[in-house]
Design a protein around this motif. Structure first.
Motif, PDB file in Angstrom:
ATOM      1  N   LEU A   1       0.840  -1.204   0.000  1.00 33.14           N
ATOM      2  CA  LEU A   1       0.000   0.000   0.000  1.00 33.14           C
ATOM      3  C   LEU A   1       0.871   1.248   0.000  1.00 33.14           C
ATOM      4  N   ARG A   2       1.935   1.213   0.782  1.00 31.20           N
ATOM      5  CA  ARG A   2       2.835   2.364   0.878  1.00 31.20           C
ATOM      6  C   ARG A   2       3.517   2.637  -0.467  1.00 31.20           C
ATOM      7  N   SER A   3       3.904   1.576  -1.166  1.00 29.54           N
ATOM      8  CA  SER A   3       4.639   1.729  -2.426  1.00 29.54           C
ATOM      9  C   SER A   3       3.733   2.054  -3.606  1.00 29.54           C
ATOM     10  N   GLY A   4       2.429   1.891  -3.447  1.00 31.15           N
ATOM     11  CA  GLY A   4       1.506   2.141  -4.544  1.00 31.15           C
ATOM     12  C   GLY A   4       1.176   0.910  -5.360  1.00 31.15           C
ATOM     13  N   ASP A   5       1.667  -0.262  -4.947  1.00 26.50           N
ATOM     14  CA  ASP A   5       1.326  -1.506  -5.638  1.00 26.50           C
ATOM     15  C   ASP A   5      -0.084  -1.981  -5.293  1.00 26.50           C
ATOM     16  N   LEU A   6      -0.642  -1.441  -4.222  1.00 23.75           N
ATOM     17  CA  LEU A   6      -2.047  -1.634  -3.890  1.00 23.75           C
ATOM     18  C   LEU A   6      -2.704  -0.265  -3.761  1.00 23.75           C
ATOM     19  N   ASP A   7      -3.962  -0.195  -4.153  1.00 23.76           N
ATOM     20  CA  ASP A   7      -4.709   1.054  -4.048  1.00 23.76           C
ATOM     21  C   ASP A   7      -5.468   1.155  -2.731  1.00 23.76           C
ATOM     22  N   ALA A   8      -5.789   0.010  -2.155  1.00 27.31           N
ATOM     23  CA  ALA A   8      -6.558  -0.026  -0.915  1.00 27.31           C
ATOM     24  C   ALA A   8      -6.327  -1.381  -0.255  1.00 27.31           C
ATOM     25  N   VAL A   9      -6.663  -1.466   1.027  1.00 31.04           N
ATOM     26  CA  VAL A   9      -6.569  -2.742   1.735  1.00 31.04           C
ATOM     27  C   VAL A   9      -7.765  -2.893   2.661  1.00 31.04           C
ATOM     28  N   LEU A  10      -8.195  -4.145   2.827  1.00 27.14           N
ATOM     29  CA  LEU A  10      -9.137  -4.508   3.875  1.00 27.14           C
ATOM     30  C   LEU A  10      -8.283  -5.062   5.004  1.00 27.14           C
ATOM     31  N   HIS A  11      -8.097  -4.266   6.043  1.00 25.39           N
ATOM     32  CA  HIS A  11      -7.070  -4.549   7.033  1.00 25.39           C
ATOM     33  C   HIS A  11      -7.690  -5.126   8.297  1.00 25.39           C
ATOM     34  N   PRO A  12      -6.968  -6.007   9.017  1.00 27.70           N
ATOM     35  CA  PRO A  12      -7.515  -6.572  10.250  1.00 27.70           C
ATOM     36  C   PRO A  12      -7.260  -5.720  11.485  1.00 27.70           C
TER      37      PRO A  12
ATOM     38  N   VAL B   1       0.095   4.202   7.931  1.00 25.40           N
ATOM     39  CA  VAL B   1       0.895   4.390   6.730  1.00 25.40           C
ATOM     40  C   VAL B   1       0.633   5.811   6.231  1.00 25.40           C
ATOM     41  N   PRO B   2       1.646   6.672   6.181  1.00 26.82           N
ATOM     42  CA  PRO B   2       1.410   8.082   5.828  1.00 26.82           C
ATOM     43  C   PRO B   2       0.723   8.269   4.489  1.00 26.82           C
ATOM     44  N   GLU B   3       0.933   7.332   3.570  1.00 26.25           N
ATOM     45  CA  GLU B   3       0.361   7.472   2.228  1.00 26.25           C
ATOM     46  C   GLU B   3      -1.093   7.034   2.163  1.00 26.25           C
ATOM     47  N   ALA B   4      -1.653   6.576   3.290  1.00 29.81           N
ATOM     48  CA  ALA B   4      -3.007   6.020   3.264  1.00 29.81           C
ATOM     49  C   ALA B   4      -3.863   6.638   4.358  1.00 29.81           C
ATOM     50  N   GLU B   5      -5.171   6.532   4.163  1.00 28.71           N
ATOM     51  CA  GLU B   5      -6.133   7.003   5.152  1.00 28.71           C
ATOM     52  C   GLU B   5      -7.369   6.117   5.092  1.00 28.71           C
ATOM     53  N   ARG B   6      -8.217   6.225   6.098  1.00 31.14           N
ATOM     54  CA  ARG B   6      -9.437   5.426   6.129  1.00 31.14           C
ATOM     55  C   ARG B   6     -10.355   5.819   4.978  1.00 31.14           C
ATOM     56  N   LEU B   7     -11.040   4.823   4.439  1.00 34.06           N
ATOM     57  CA  LEU B   7     -11.983   5.089   3.355  1.00 34.06           C
ATOM     58  C   LEU B   7     -13.110   5.996   3.818  1.00 34.06           C
ATOM     59  N   PHE B   8     -13.601   5.741   5.035  1.00 30.29           N
ATOM     60  CA  PHE B   8     -14.702   6.538   5.566  1.00 30.29           C
ATOM     61  C   PHE B   8     -14.138   7.650   6.455  1.00 30.29           C
ATOM     62  N   GLU B   9     -14.488   8.887   6.143  1.00 31.09           N
ATOM     63  CA  GLU B   9     -13.956  10.025   6.889  1.00 31.09           C
ATOM     64  C   GLU B   9     -14.421  10.023   8.339  1.00 31.09           C
ATOM     65  N   GLU B  10     -15.651   9.587   8.580  1.00 30.64           N
ATOM     66  CA  GLU B  10     -16.205   9.521   9.934  1.00 30.64           C
ATOM     67  C   GLU B  10     -16.578   8.068  10.230  1.00 30.64           C
ATOM     68  N   PRO B  11     -15.590   7.221  10.480  1.00 30.62           N
ATOM     69  CA  PRO B  11     -15.878   5.786  10.596  1.00 30.62           C
ATOM     70  C   PRO B  11     -16.782   5.437  11.772  1.00 30.62           C
ATOM     71  N   ILE B  12     -16.650   6.117  12.897  1.00 33.62           N
ATOM     72  CA  ILE B  12     -17.498   5.790  14.043  1.00 33.62           C
ATOM     73  C   ILE B  12     -18.956   6.083  13.720  1.00 33.62           C
ATOM     74  N   ALA B  13     -19.201   7.235  13.113  1.00 30.43           N
ATOM     75  CA  ALA B  13     -20.572   7.569  12.719  1.00 30.43           C
ATOM     76  C   ALA B  13     -21.094   6.566  11.697  1.00 30.43           C
ATOM     77  N   GLU B  14     -20.225   6.125  10.793  1.00 35.44           N
ATOM     78  CA  GLU B  14     -20.617   5.149   9.770  1.00 35.44           C
ATOM     79  C   GLU B  14     -20.987   3.820  10.415  1.00 35.44           C
ATOM     80  N   GLU B  15     -20.176   3.405  11.375  1.00 39.27           N
ATOM     81  CA  GLU B  15     -20.423   2.134  12.046  1.00 39.27           C
ATOM     82  C   GLU B  15     -21.663   2.194  12.928  1.00 39.27           C
ATOM     83  N   GLN B  16     -21.867   3.321  13.574  1.00 40.06           N
ATOM     84  CA  GLN B  16     -23.062   3.454  14.406  1.00 40.06           C
ATOM     85  C   GLN B  16     -24.319   3.436  13.548  1.00 40.06           C
TER      86      GLN B  16
END
Length: 321
Positions: A171-182, A187-202
């Motif tokens: 993900l850091r090198s750009g060989d992946l665009d996204a990950v489903l992580h456990p 990773v500085p080059e990445a961020e959560r898909l959902f900007e407000e994940p807690i609100a999304e999960e609730q």
């Protein structure tokens, strides 16, 4: 006294078992600590423990081969977690919504990991992602052999020094665009898909009533046949340890978090007992959804009835759903 080995995680809600404040009646319990996925591999491949906290994804993959995997779950679920927070995208990958993952290179630890089952199912069902159009990259090997349906495009990668670190590096090198992580990712080059994940999960919980179940406790079938009473005793011990934990939460000054009392109040407003055990109505909804997702994704060979998956015959009425 029956000697019984249990491989299980050190959670706050299992602390009573680890420190000896709670003991299952009639059982001399030896608790062993192995991290994921080593604990899963040792149980599935070598039957090293009498009882084990096992990934639900791996468990579902074993059910059509009971002679090879002679263990059965009891309805104790020591690990649950919302999963929206663990979907990450590269900041330059032109991914703004879940549907933007179509055609992108998305990494998963392996196909049967329960994390990925929930995330793929939620992305498809709640957000309209066509999961067949994603370029999936499987970084780790499967614990239990499975056949991934041909409708999914899956590329296998050699993790080399470790599955999760390697996926992060891709993900850091750009060989992946996204990950489903456990686990949480930094990773500085990445961020959560959902900007407000807690609100999304609730919002997800309020719509579906689902707090995803990740793991269950399994017992060797020979023990279940010879000593069916241990189901009740183990269940009660886990429940007592959990209740001890919830009582501690009533005095959240012991929790090393800022505003712990406010967090505890908000949690109770949403879920009085987030770690509910048994085949309750709520847990049946969660488990049936997981089974559906696992079958659709090729992990479970069919849509199992819950009574086929869990040993509940010796549990007293009223203790479980």
């Amino acid at each position: 006294m029956l000697d019984l080995s249990l491989a299980c995680g050190r959670y706050e809600w299992t602390r009573g078992l680890w420190d000896g404040n709670v003991s299952p009646e009639g059982i001399d319990l030896s608790i062993l600590e192995y991290h994921n996925p080593e604990r899963f591999v040792r149980m599935a491949n070598n039957l090293e423990f009498d009882a084990c906290e096992l990934s639900m994804g791996t468990y579902l993959a074993t059910r059509f081969r009971p002679e090879q995997y002679p263990f059965t779950a009891i309805p104790v679920f020591p690990h649950r977690r919302f999963r929206h927070s663990y979907i990450y995208r590269r900041i330059d990958a032109d991914i703004d919504t879940p549907q933007d993952l179509e055609g992108k290179r998305v990494g998963v630890v392996n196909w049967q990991t329960t994390t990925g089952i929930w995330q793929r199912g939620i992305l498809r069902e709640q957000y309209g992602l066509d999961t067949r159009s994603v370029d999936w990259h499987r970084v780790g090997s499967e614990i239990v052999p499975i056949e991934i349906p041909n409708e999914y495009s899956v590329t296998d990668l050699d993790p080399g020094g470790g599955t999760v670190p390697y996926m992060e590096e891709l993900l850091r090198s750009g060989d992946l665009d996204a990950v489903l992580h456990p686990v949480p990712l930094q990773v500085p080059e990445a961020e959560r898909l959902f900007e407000e994940p807690i609100a999304e999960e609730q919002a997800y919980f309020e719509e579906t009533g689902i707090f995803p179940i990740m793991h269950a406790i399994v017992l060797k079938d020979e023990l279940l046949a010879e000593h069916p009473w241990i189901v009740q005793k183990l269940y009660d011990a886990f429940e007592n340890a959990k209740q001890e934990c919830l009582r501690r939460l009533e005095r959240p000054q012991w929790v090393p978090l800022l505003w712990a009392d406010i967090h505890a109040e908000r949690q109770r407003e949403l879920l009085e007992d987030p770690w509910e055990y048994g085949l309750t109505e709520t847990n049946r909804n969660v488990l049936n959804t997981l089974v559906e997702y696992a079958h659709r994704q090729g992990i479970a060979d069919r849509r199992y009835d819950l009574e086929e998956l869990f040993a509940t015959e010796s549990l007293e009425i009223g203790t479980f759903g």
